[in-house]
Design an enzyme around this catalytic site. Structure first.
Site, mmCIF file in Angstrom:
data_model
loop_
_atom_site.group_PDB
_atom_site.id
_atom_site.type_symbol
_atom_site.label_atom_id
_atom_site.label_comp_id
_atom_site.label_asym_id
_atom_site.label_seq_id
_atom_site.Cartn_x
_atom_site.Cartn_y
_atom_site.Cartn_z
ATOM 1 N N THR A 184 88.018 -42.953 45.056
ATOM 2 C CA THR A 184 86.825 -42.174 45.385
ATOM 3 C C THR A 184 86.241 -42.788 46.639
ATOM 4 O O THR A 184 86.198 -44.010 46.774
ATOM 5 C CB THR A 184 85.753 -42.266 44.275
ATOM 6 O OG1 THR A 184 85.380 -43.633 44.138
ATOM 7 C CG2 THR A 184 86.265 -41.737 42.971
ATOM 8 N N GLU A 328 87.354 -38.313 39.605
ATOM 9 C CA GLU A 328 87.562 -38.930 38.286
ATOM 10 C C GLU A 328 87.941 -37.916 37.214
ATOM 11 O O GLU A 328 88.233 -38.277 36.085
ATOM 12 C CB GLU A 328 86.275 -39.667 37.850
ATOM 13 C CG GLU A 328 86.008 -40.951 38.617
ATOM 14 C CD GLU A 328 85.110 -40.733 39.824
ATOM 15 O OE1 GLU A 328 85.115 -39.611 40.383
ATOM 16 O OE2 GLU A 328 84.397 -41.678 40.221
ATOM 17 N N LYS A 439 61.974 -38.190 44.867
ATOM 18 C CA LYS A 439 60.883 -38.461 43.939
ATOM 19 C C LYS A 439 59.574 -38.515 44.698
ATOM 20 O O LYS A 439 59.322 -39.432 45.465
ATOM 21 C CB LYS A 439 61.116 -39.769 43.187
ATOM 22 C CG LYS A 439 60.144 -39.924 42.037
ATOM 23 C CD LYS A 439 60.664 -40.850 40.979
ATOM 24 C CE LYS A 439 59.922 -40.594 39.670
ATOM 25 N NZ LYS A 439 60.270 -41.525 38.636
ATOM 26 N N TRP A 444 60.116 -34.830 40.523
ATOM 27 C CA TRP A 444 61.425 -34.748 41.178
ATOM 28 C C TRP A 444 61.551 -33.463 41.973
ATOM 29 O O TRP A 444 61.176 -32.389 41.500
ATOM 30 C CB TRP A 444 62.537 -34.780 40.127
ATOM 31 C CG TRP A 444 62.616 -36.073 39.384
ATOM 32 C CD1 TRP A 444 62.211 -36.304 38.114
ATOM 33 C CD2 TRP A 444 63.128 -37.318 39.875
ATOM 34 N NE1 TRP A 444 62.427 -37.605 37.762
ATOM 35 C CE2 TRP A 444 62.991 -38.258 38.831
ATOM 36 C CE3 TRP A 444 63.674 -37.744 41.089
ATOM 37 C CZ2 TRP A 444 63.390 -39.592 38.954
ATOM 38 C CZ3 TRP A 444 64.059 -39.058 41.216
ATOM 39 C CH2 TRP A 444 63.924 -39.971 40.169
HETATM 40 P P1 AMP Z 1 84.471 -36.219 44.705
HETATM 41 O O1 AMP Z 1 84.890 -37.177 43.687
HETATM 42 O O2 AMP Z 1 84.528 -36.749 46.094
HETATM 43 O O3 AMP Z 1 85.183 -34.926 44.563
HETATM 44 O O4 AMP Z 1 82.929 -35.919 44.477
HETATM 45 C C1 AMP Z 1 82.433 -35.477 43.255
HETATM 46 C C2 AMP Z 1 80.986 -35.098 43.403
HETATM 47 O O5 AMP Z 1 80.833 -33.995 44.295
HETATM 48 C C3 AMP Z 1 80.339 -34.615 42.121
HETATM 49 O O6 AMP Z 1 79.935 -35.665 41.287
HETATM 50 C C4 AMP Z 1 79.164 -33.811 42.649
HETATM 51 O O7 AMP Z 1 78.091 -34.630 42.995
HETATM 52 C C5 AMP Z 1 79.718 -33.206 43.907
HETATM 53 N N1 AMP Z 1 80.147 -31.819 43.664
HETATM 54 C C6 AMP Z 1 81.384 -31.369 43.459
HETATM 55 N N2 AMP Z 1 81.385 -30.026 43.311
HETATM 56 C C7 AMP Z 1 80.096 -29.614 43.412
HETATM 57 C C8 AMP Z 1 79.415 -28.346 43.358
HETATM 58 N N3 AMP Z 1 80.071 -27.205 43.188
HETATM 59 N N4 AMP Z 1 78.075 -28.343 43.487
HETATM 60 C C9 AMP Z 1 77.373 -29.478 43.671
HETATM 61 N N5 AMP Z 1 77.955 -30.696 43.765
HETATM 62 C C10 AMP Z 1 79.293 -30.768 43.634
#
Ligand code: AMP
Length: 542
Positions: A184, A328, A439, A444
């Protein structure tokens, strides 16, 4: 009493052999780094994967070895997706947009033995090689004619394959064997490795295949803008061969005009990618006055898709499926398919549902909890941190005891770090990343809410809302916007926001920028923005 059924291990190579036999004529079309289009059927790909497996064994690669890839979406990268795990080794996809420091960290942390790289990345790797393990073998993903002069002591991919024949039986590997590794791009701290297993990967492919009835059907032409180098291209690399969909691979050509041309030439039905990519394609569509011929669906996720973007594609007759997931989670968690009775709802009501982050895929359980860990109702109103569990969710991080210990709660659920609400019908609404919430005076403010509103104003092409420190309120929101016109009317933008938001939720300031900083995965980097604007002087707000 146990059932009396066979227990065959689930193996990634079984997807390949199935595609070879059942969907052998379906093809991968790749826009190559070298230039031009390359075509290869799943039948041909399977034979090349067997050659690759033999070449890997000849290089001394075996069970559990990590094999790095630094490559765009294309047929050779797909071959690595199958050839490497096929022999029980681990395909470690590296995001080339990471910083040099992060890349050096993960190559060493993973203990990669071989690195397969596209021509594009040769200069970058030459610079970094001193930071990589001394005994790392480099293989350039090209043929003899295109081999560059390089300081790397590198092998040529096509030479390796040409030296082998394609007679090879995929070995039986236990289904819990690791098959893939993806770090990640954690915005703080060192990247953490999600280590997928054959079992989780096959289940994920089935989950995507079953859930994506529009995109993932035999003969469909689908285009992953989502990279193979990040989170398994949202499962497309496995689901498409499984169901017999054709893959159209864009290589490094990801701008709106190139995507439009490739989609039109190859009659692509569905394309999957992050919102930034679709903003680029939409600008191209507006310029040409029409969408690419045959274009029917986008899957959008990775960060929140603004309702204005969803509507713009739906007006064109392009179905929008809003998905949510994480590295993940292999990565698919939810998909925005509407049930038949929902498809019949009025347009505005459908758009409201589509702006949510979809509903869970089979096999993914979800709960939201408050600060004390108390479960919140799925009533569409209560929010809390989102936790997930399932066979395609990590149980920890590769060789990282500290991060692994913090990943799961006492009941074994994985904490996503996202704040969300879930409706009784299962629609997920991500309010924010916990760390991006603002915040203000103990209340929020959802940055996504404010961004969605701002994106609906014609003077805003793209935007991000961030927290700026404030002496009285702790934090106040500031809107950082890329204007869509030469002279954006800030008063009009604010008046538009005021129609939908409470006064205390309105940004204290609007700052116009030419472009927003992106993370390695193409999302707007709020961390960078927060740092840039940490000392931003806020105007006095009444
Ligand atoms: P990654 O592991 O780089 O794919 O990032 C995952 C994170 O991307 C998630 O925990 C979210 O915070 C964000 N994320 C993924 N898809 C969406 C979505 N459709 N809307 C809002 N946030 C998203």
């Amino acid at each position: 009493m146990d059932g009396m059924m066979m227990h065959r291990p689930l193996r990634v190579a079984d997807i390949l052999t199935f595609a070879e036999e059942i969907h052998g004529q379906a093809e991968i079309v790749s826009s190559t780094v070298e230039g031009g289009l390359h075509r290869e059927s799943y039948f041909e790909m399977a034979a090349r994967c067997r050659r690759l497996a033999k070449a890997l064994l000849r290089l001394g690669i075996g069970l559990g070895d990590r094999v790095a890839t630094l490559a765009w979406n294309g047929y050779r990268h797909m071959e690595l997706y199958y050839g490497v795990p096929g022999i029980g080794a681990i395909c470690h996809t590296i995001n080339p947009r990471l910083s040099a420091e992060q890349m050096a960290y993960i190559v060493n942390h993973a203990g990669d033995r071989v690195m397969f790289l596209d021509l594009t990345f040769v200069p970058m790797v030459e610079k970094l090689a001193a930071e990589f393990p001394n005994d790392l073998t480099y293989v350039i993903l090209t043929d003899r004619v295109q081999m560059p002069a390089t300081t790397l002591d590198a092998l040529c991919y096509e030479d390796l394959l040409a030296a082998e024949d394609d007679a090879f039986d995929w070995p039986d590997v236990p289904e819990d064997t690791a098959c893939g590794l993806c770090y990640t791009s954690g915005t703080t701290g060192n990247p953490k490795g999600a280590l997928y297993s054959h079992r989780s990967m096959v289940l994920h492919a089935l989950l995507v295949g079953v859930s994506m009835q529009n995109s993932m059907t035999p003969g469909r032409r689908v285009l992953p803008v989502v990279p193979l180098f990040h989170a398994n291209a949202w499962g497309m690399a496995h689901a498409a061969p499984l169901v017999g969909a054709h893959l159209v691979m864009p290589g490094p050509h990801l701008d709106g005009a190139s995507l439009f041309d490739l989609m039109e030439a190859e009659r692509v039905f569905a394309a999957w990618g992050v919102p930034t990519v679709w903003l680029g394609l939409m600008a191209e569509i507006e310029q040409r006055g029409r969408p690419p011929e045959g274009f029917g669906e986008i899957v959008v996720g990775g960060s929140a898709a603004a309702p204005a973007l969803i509507r713009a594609f739906e007006y064109l007759g392009v179905n929008v499926c809003h998905a949510w997931g994480m590295t993940e989670m292999s990565p698919i968690g939810t998909l925005g398919n509407l049930a038949p009775e929902m498809q019949a709802l009025p347009f505005d009501e459908r758009m409201r549902l589509k702006s949510c982050q979809g509903r869970r895929a089979f096999g993914i359980d979800m709960k939201i909890v408050d600060e004390n860990g108390t479960r919140q109702p799925h009533d569409g109103a209560a929010t809390g941190e989102l936790f997930v569990r399932g066979n395609t969710v990590v149980s920890g991080y590769y060789d990282n005891a500290e991060a692994s210990a913090a990943a799961l709660d006492a009941d074994g659920w994985f904490g996503t770090g996202d704040v969300a609400a879930i409706s009784p019908e299962g629609f997920l609404t991500i309010t924010d990343r916990a760390k991006d919430l603002i915040k203000s005076g103990g209340e929020w403010i959802s940055s996504i809410d404010v961004e969605n509103m701002a994106m609906a104003h014609p003077h805003v092409a793209n935007c991000a809302v961030i927290a700026v420190p404030h002496p009285k309120w702790d934090e106040r929101p500031v809107l950082i916007a890329v204007p869509a016109v030469d002279q954006p009317d800030t008063d009009a933008v604010m008046a538009h926001l005021a129609e939908h938001l409470a006064t205390w939720q309105l940004p204290d300031d609007v700052v116009y920028v030419e472009e927003l900083p992106l993370t390695a995965t193409g999302k707007v980097s709020k961390l960078t923005l927060r740092r840039q604007y940490a000392d931003h002087e806020l105007p006095e707000v009444g």
